[in-house]
Design an enzyme around this catalytic site. Structure first.
Site, mmCIF file in Angstrom:
data_model
loop_
_atom_site.group_PDB
_atom_site.id
_atom_site.type_symbol
_atom_site.label_atom_id
_atom_site.label_comp_id
_atom_site.label_asym_id
_atom_site.label_seq_id
_atom_site.Cartn_x
_atom_site.Cartn_y
_atom_site.Cartn_z
ATOM 1 N N TYR A 29 0.848 -1.191 0.000
ATOM 2 C CA TYR A 29 0.000 0.000 0.000
ATOM 3 C C TYR A 29 0.885 1.243 0.000
ATOM 4 C CZ TYR A 29 -4.250 2.658 1.416
ATOM 5 O OH TYR A 29 -5.324 3.522 1.471
ATOM 6 N N CYS A 30 0.686 2.133 -0.972
ATOM 7 C CA CYS A 30 1.378 3.416 -1.048
ATOM 8 C C CYS A 30 2.896 3.220 -1.045
ATOM 9 C CB CYS A 30 0.913 4.323 0.076
ATOM 10 S SG CYS A 30 1.463 6.049 -0.071
ATOM 11 N N VAL A 31 3.614 3.805 -0.073
ATOM 12 C CA VAL A 31 5.073 3.722 -0.062
ATOM 13 C C VAL A 31 5.543 2.275 0.074
ATOM 14 C CG1 VAL A 31 5.175 4.134 2.424
ATOM 15 C CG2 VAL A 31 7.169 4.587 1.049
ATOM 16 N N GLY A 78 4.013 -0.162 -1.307
ATOM 17 C CA GLY A 78 3.856 -0.700 -2.654
ATOM 18 C C GLY A 78 5.032 -0.336 -3.528
ATOM 19 N N PHE A 122 -1.753 -1.086 -3.953
ATOM 20 C CA PHE A 122 -2.770 -0.095 -3.625
ATOM 21 C C PHE A 122 -2.146 1.291 -3.763
ATOM 22 C CE2 PHE A 122 -5.027 -3.026 -0.275
ATOM 23 C CZ PHE A 122 -5.464 -3.849 -1.298
#
Length: 585
Positions: free
Chosen positions: A314-316, A318, A343
């Site tokens: 998710y985000c960083v 990811g 994500f």
């Protein structure tokens, strides 16, 4: 009040007359100014006498429009009824929700509102007209100007907000005292409050999915969630949340919890809970987070005796997962990850959105001064994210909770948003410079992790890439670039809403929608716009689409016994979920 001897007090009719006279005089002066300003537009100005930003045609046109708008406002206010004034437009939610209250339709406050909006619009138009700036500089100027305009809204000041004036009279100032108390409490915390303090507690009404901590390292805890089905998918799922925030965004409550829902789908779910940085983590860098992801993958593979795991970043996390896959590929270990779901994650930061406004050498140097002990206080990051949506996340609360003295509304998402984590200073600086500023991750071999060059084009792991249509942190067009950076099969899904609500959207809520390509389509879109043009819209949550994609890669199941039960395998339970690290400040 006594009258001055020999001088009669003016009657109401006389006051109205002289008010009209002064207003008419102002109209005449403004009209004269308008004539003076517009005159040069009809006559050619010798090229040698043109001064950009002063008397060039574009500037004169903007000034003319400003005078005309101001003149129209005064005409609305001061021409007596029946004198030809244009009807006043009603401010409402469709235009600007800050001014939706009926009090803003009263003449004086309507003039204040419209004057503010006219000046603000003129300032933003002037930014767009500035020449000689690089596109990034102009975007930074536009962002700063928009922030200034939002800050100067008359809704943010007691004497220009009719709701505040009315409330102050009604409560005899009690609202201002309560607001002062709210403000002083926030100053004491060093952070703007968005929700009622004490309304939420981990394990009581947040992060409630049953599970056990089965591994604790200096950087993270690994949580294994208890199965709720008799059989589970053979390939387990390991989730890597961003360490910029707490992991329980994916486990807010039973109705919103992605983790609980995934467990109910028959998945063996593991969650990494990162430690909030302290002085002991002053030397932690990106390599350590990649190594931690690999370690977690290996731990789950060994615990359940499986050849591979599914992963989510998710985000960083990811972004880091993409690097992890590249490292595993370079080491000949790519098969240890069966799939990767991203994500709202970026790997190409050329168009990284509004966060990029905070990334330059001066601001990076400033962050260094804010991290004397080797870590950055998470409240600085929280303030940065609030600035991205200042109207909603700053000034809305200044008005409601400081000026109107309203009580805070309990809201789990905003509680999570304010539950900040600290960041290792070395990692943070390198992340900003190497990725946001220099965009090295998409250059094959430009970055090296633990001695291994990173080349995303070597990653062939099946990937599910989710983006949020209104994401202001990881713009959808930037997330889209992940589909071309990787070489394996990719399913791209564009979800309604933004960085959080676009992800945390349980099927039972029936909210939003998502877009995917028709399975029969053979043409690969070359851009996000091309994808949108060809995509099919589906109402509701994309979660079922994701789990169907996951099962399509292998639907073998095993009994939910033995090591599939948290703490009953080779790793004994160290404590109950949500663990200790999520509670650390």
């Amino acid at each position: 009040m006594s009258e001055t001897p020999g001088i009669a007090a003016p009657t109401l009719a006389e006051l109205q007359h002289w008010t009209w006279v002064m207003g008419r005089a102002q109209q005449m002066m403004m009209a004269q100014g308008l004539d003076a300003i517009t005159a040069p537009l009809d006559a050619a100005v010798p090229e040698a006498m043109v001064v950009p930003g002063f008397n060039d045609p574009a500037t004169l046109s903007r000034v003319r429009d400003f005078w005309r708008d101001g003149f129209a406002l005064w005409q609305q206010m001061l021409v007596p009824a029946g004198g030809g004034a244009a009807p006043q437009p009603e401010p409402g939610p469709a235009t600007d929700k800050r001014f939706k209250a009926a009090q803003w339709r009263e003449p004086v406050f309507d003039l204040i509102r419209q004057s503010y909006q006219t000046i603000g619009d003129q300032m933003l138009r002037s930014v767009d007209a500035v020449e000689g700036l690089e596109p990034r500089q102009k975007e930074q100027l536009r962002f700063a100007t928009r922030g200034f305009v939002d800050a100067m809204s008359p809704t943010n000041f007691a004497l220009t907000n009719p709701e505040v004036i009315e409330k102050t009279i009604e409560t005899r100032g009690a609202n201002l005292l309560q607001g002062l108390q709210n403000m002083m409490a926030d100053i004491g915390r060093g952070q703007l409050s968005h929700t009622a303090q004490g309304s939420f507690e981990l394990g009581r009404n947040l992060a409630m999915t049953p599970g056990k901590v089965v591994l604790r390292t200096p950087l993270y805890e690994l949580i294994h969630y208890a199965p709720t089905t008799e059989r589970v998918q053979a390939t387990p799922l390991v989730i890597f949340p961003p360490w910029i925030n707490r992991f329980y965004i994916l486990d807010l409550n039973p109705e919103k919890s992605f983790i609980r829902w995934a467990v109910e789908q028959g998945l063996s779910v593991f969650m990494v809970s990162w430690k909030s940085a302290d002085a002991s983590m002053k030397d932690v860098i990106w390599d350590d987070y990649v190594a931690a992801q690999i370690e977690a993958i290996e731990t789950v593979r060994g615990l359940l005796d499986v050849p591979a795991v599914h992963t989510i970043g998710y985000c960083v996390a990811g972004t880091t997962l993409a690097a992890t896959l590249a490292v595993l590929s370079a080491r000949g270990q790519a098969e240890r990850v069966a799939s990767a779901t991203f994500f709202t994650a970026q790997v190409d930061f050329a168009d990284a959105g509004e966060l990029a406004h905070f990334i330059d050498d001066e601001q990076i140097a400033l962050l260094g001064t804010l991290s004397p002990e080797g870590f950055l206080d998470g409240r600085y990051m929280a303030a940065t994210f609030n600035l991205l949506r200042g109207r909603d996340l700053i000034w809305n609360y200044v008005t409601n909770n400081y000026l109107l003295g309203k009580d805070y509304v309990p809201f789990d998402l905003l509680h999570w948003n304010g539950d900040t984590t600290n960041l290792p200073a070395k990692w943070h600086k390198a992340y900003l410079t190497d990725l946001y500023r220099d965009n090295l991750l998409v250059e094959p071999g430009a970055m090296v992790v633990d001695g291994t060059p990173v080349d995303l084009s070597c990653v062939t792991t099946p990937a599910y890439v989710q983006a949020g249509r209104e994401d202001h942190i990881a713009p959808a067009a930037s997330v889209w670039k992940l589909t071309t950076a990787l070489s394996g099969p990719v399913r791209f899904v564009l979800a309604g809403s933004g960085h959080i609500a676009g992800v945390v959207n349980p099927p039972a809520a029936g909210k939003y929608q998502y877009w995917t390509l028709d399975p029969a389509s053979t043409d690969a879109p070359s851009s996000l716009d091309a994808f949108v043009a060809a995509a099919v819209e589906t109402k509701g949550s994309w979660w079922p689409d994701w789990v169907a994609w996951l099962r399509a890669m292998g639907d073998e199941t095993v009994a939910a016994t033995g090591a599939r039960i948290p703490g009953e395998g080779a790793l004994p339970a160290l404590g109950e979920s949500p663990g200790d690290y999520v509670r650390m400040r």
